[in-house]
Design a protein around this motif. Structure first.
Motif, PDB file in Angstrom:
ATOM      1  N   HIS A  33       1.020  -1.252   0.119  1.00  0.00           N
ATOM      2  CA  HIS A  33      -0.044  -0.019   0.215  1.00  0.00           C
ATOM      3  C   HIS A  33       0.812   1.134  -0.182  1.00  0.00           C
ATOM      4  O   HIS A  33       0.736   2.355  -0.692  1.00  0.00           O
ATOM      5  CB  HIS A  33      -0.897  -0.024   1.167  1.00  0.00           C
ATOM      6  N   MET A  34       2.130   1.170   0.709  1.00  0.00           N
ATOM      7  CA  MET A  34       2.710   2.499   0.930  1.00  0.00           C
ATOM      8  C   MET A  34       3.701   2.452  -0.428  1.00  0.00           C
ATOM      9  O   MET A  34       3.597   3.697  -0.837  1.00  0.00           O
ATOM     10  CB  MET A  34       3.866   2.289   1.901  1.00  0.00           C
ATOM     11  N   VAL A  35       3.804   1.531  -1.192  1.00  0.00           N
ATOM     12  CA  VAL A  35       4.462   1.794  -2.524  1.00  0.00           C
ATOM     13  C   VAL A  35       3.450   2.450  -3.505  1.00  0.00           C
ATOM     14  O   VAL A  35       3.904   3.407  -4.157  1.00  0.00           O
ATOM     15  CB  VAL A  35       4.892   0.295  -3.146  1.00  0.00           C
ATOM     16  N   VAL A  36       2.348   1.973  -3.440  1.00  0.00           N
ATOM     17  CA  VAL A  36       1.358   2.420  -4.362  1.00  0.00           C
ATOM     18  C   VAL A  36       0.996   3.995  -4.002  1.00  0.00           C
ATOM     19  O   VAL A  36       1.172   4.939  -4.903  1.00  0.00           O
ATOM     20  CB  VAL A  36       0.133   1.526  -4.339  1.00  0.00           C
ATOM     21  N   GLN A  37       0.744   4.201  -2.726  1.00  0.00           N
ATOM     22  CA  GLN A  37       0.169   5.592  -2.356  1.00  0.00           C
ATOM     23  C   GLN A  37       1.326   6.440  -2.219  1.00  0.00           C
ATOM     24  O   GLN A  37       1.466   7.567  -2.975  1.00  0.00           O
ATOM     25  CB  GLN A  37      -0.441   5.417  -1.107  1.00  0.00           C
ATOM     26  N   ASP A  38       2.440   6.271  -1.433  1.00  0.00           N
ATOM     27  CA  ASP A  38       3.704   6.921  -1.211  1.00  0.00           C
ATOM     28  C   ASP A  38       4.618   7.096  -2.300  1.00  0.00           C
ATOM     29  O   ASP A  38       5.029   8.320  -2.755  1.00  0.00           O
ATOM     30  CB  ASP A  38       4.344   6.546   0.195  1.00  0.00           C
ATOM     31  N   CYS A  39       5.085   6.138  -2.770  1.00  0.00           N
ATOM     32  CA  CYS A  39       6.116   6.051  -3.761  1.00  0.00           C
ATOM     33  C   CYS A  39       5.336   6.508  -5.249  1.00  0.00           C
ATOM     34  O   CYS A  39       5.828   7.370  -5.844  1.00  0.00           O
ATOM     35  CB  CYS A  39       6.662   4.677  -4.096  1.00  0.00           C
ATOM     36  N   GLY A  40       4.171   6.031  -5.317  1.00  0.00           N
ATOM     37  CA  GLY A  40       3.249   6.423  -6.353  1.00  0.00           C
ATOM     38  C   GLY A  40       2.909   8.122  -6.422  1.00  0.00           C
ATOM     39  O   GLY A  40       2.858   8.517  -7.681  1.00  0.00           O
ATOM     40  N   SER A  41       2.981   8.666  -5.421  1.00  0.00           N
ATOM     41  CA  SER A  41       2.858  10.165  -5.497  1.00  0.00           C
ATOM     42  C   SER A  41       3.919  10.875  -6.090  1.00  0.00           C
ATOM     43  O   SER A  41       3.685  12.056  -6.737  1.00  0.00           O
ATOM     44  CB  SER A  41       2.623  10.711  -4.192  1.00  0.00           C
ATOM     45  N   CYS A  42       5.080  10.335  -6.174  1.00  0.00           N
ATOM     46  CA  CYS A  42       6.108  11.051  -7.019  1.00  0.00           C
ATOM     47  C   CYS A  42       6.531  10.355  -8.381  1.00  0.00           C
ATOM     48  O   CYS A  42       6.873  10.899  -9.392  1.00  0.00           O
ATOM     49  CB  CYS A  42       7.434  11.236  -6.255  1.00  0.00           C
ATOM     50  N   HIS A  43       6.316   8.888  -8.230  1.00  0.00           N
ATOM     51  CA  HIS A  43       7.051   8.070  -9.337  1.00  0.00           C
ATOM     52  C   HIS A  43       5.819   7.925 -10.104  1.00  0.00           C
ATOM     53  O   HIS A  43       6.027   7.236 -11.128  1.00  0.00           O
ATOM     54  CB  HIS A  43       7.305   6.854  -8.871  1.00  0.00           C
ATOM     55  N   GLY A  44       4.505   8.270  -9.842  1.00  0.00           N
ATOM     56  CA  GLY A  44       3.352   7.982 -10.588  1.00  0.00           C
ATOM     57  C   GLY A  44       2.665   6.474 -10.171  1.00  0.00           C
ATOM     58  O   GLY A  44       3.379   5.779  -9.522  1.00  0.00           O
ATOM     59  N   LEU A  45       1.375   6.980 -10.147  1.00  0.00           N
ATOM     60  CA  LEU A  45       0.582   5.733  -9.540  1.00  0.00           C
ATOM     61  C   LEU A  45       0.734   4.341 -10.247  1.00  0.00           C
ATOM     62  O   LEU A  45       0.359   3.370  -9.847  1.00  0.00           O
ATOM     63  CB  LEU A  45      -0.873   6.239  -9.528  1.00  0.00           C
ATOM     64  N   THR A  46       1.121   4.499 -11.583  1.00  0.00           N
ATOM     65  CA  THR A  46       1.489   3.258 -12.238  1.00  0.00           C
ATOM     66  C   THR A  46       3.205   3.087 -12.343  1.00  0.00           C
ATOM     67  O   THR A  46       3.608   2.213 -13.122  1.00  0.00           O
ATOM     68  CB  THR A  46       1.032   3.372 -13.770  1.00  0.00           C
ATOM     69  N   MET A  47       3.833   3.804 -11.618  1.00  0.00           N
ATOM     70  CA  MET A  47       4.988   3.672 -11.374  1.00  0.00           C
ATOM     71  C   MET A  47       5.955   3.979 -12.549  1.00  0.00           C
ATOM     72  O   MET A  47       7.056   3.595 -12.854  1.00  0.00           O
ATOM     73  CB  MET A  47       5.500   2.451 -10.865  1.00  0.00           C
ATOM     74  N   LYS A  48       5.359   4.630 -13.777  1.00  0.00           N
ATOM     75  CA  LYS A  48       6.053   4.989 -14.884  1.00  0.00           C
ATOM     76  C   LYS A  48       6.723   6.267 -15.051  1.00  0.00           C
ATOM     77  O   LYS A  48       7.292   6.846 -15.967  1.00  0.00           O
ATOM     78  CB  LYS A  48       5.129   4.729 -16.111  1.00  0.00           C
ATOM     79  N   GLY A  49       6.625   6.865 -13.928  1.00  0.00           N
ATOM     80  CA  GLY A  49       7.384   8.274 -13.643  1.00  0.00           C
ATOM     81  C   GLY A  49       6.547   9.331 -13.336  1.00  0.00           C
ATOM     82  O   GLY A  49       5.403   9.442 -13.738  1.00  0.00           O
TER      83      GLY A  49
END
Length: 106
Positions: A33-49
């Protein structure tokens, strides 16, 4: 050079952690959940940047999980990547690094 030395030291410290992580399924769900929400806030919700670089399995394929864990824990000076060490253990950071290298974006 000092940043490289810090990363190397962190890598050496993480080596024994991988074998004895003992992260519960409940904590794994929290980390996901942290990856999706917190990391996703900067790296994009699909993690594509976004503000941050892409962190998809393809984008991270050339990077060792221990190196990624060190970056997660200590951030990248001079960039928007913050250190997560106050909130994560070394084992959790390594779990996230492995997760990012294996999982597809949601």
């Amino acid at each position: 050079m000092a940043d490289t030395a810090m990363i190397v030291a962190a890598l050496l410290a993480l080596a024994p952690v991988a074998a004895a992580s003992g992260i519960t399924p409940e904590r794994q769900a929290q980390l996901e959940h942290m990856v999706v929400q917190d990391c996703g806030s900067c790296h994009g919700l699909t993690m594509k940047g976004g503000l941050g670089r892409p962190i998809t399995p393809e984008a991270l394929s050339a990077h060792d999980p221990r190196t990624l864990a060190a970056i997660i824990l200590d951030g990248l000076p001079g960039t928007a990547m913050p250190p997560w060490r106050p909130l994560l253990t070394e084992a959790e950071a390594l779990w996230i690094a492995d997760y990012l290298k294996k999982e597809k974006a949601q």
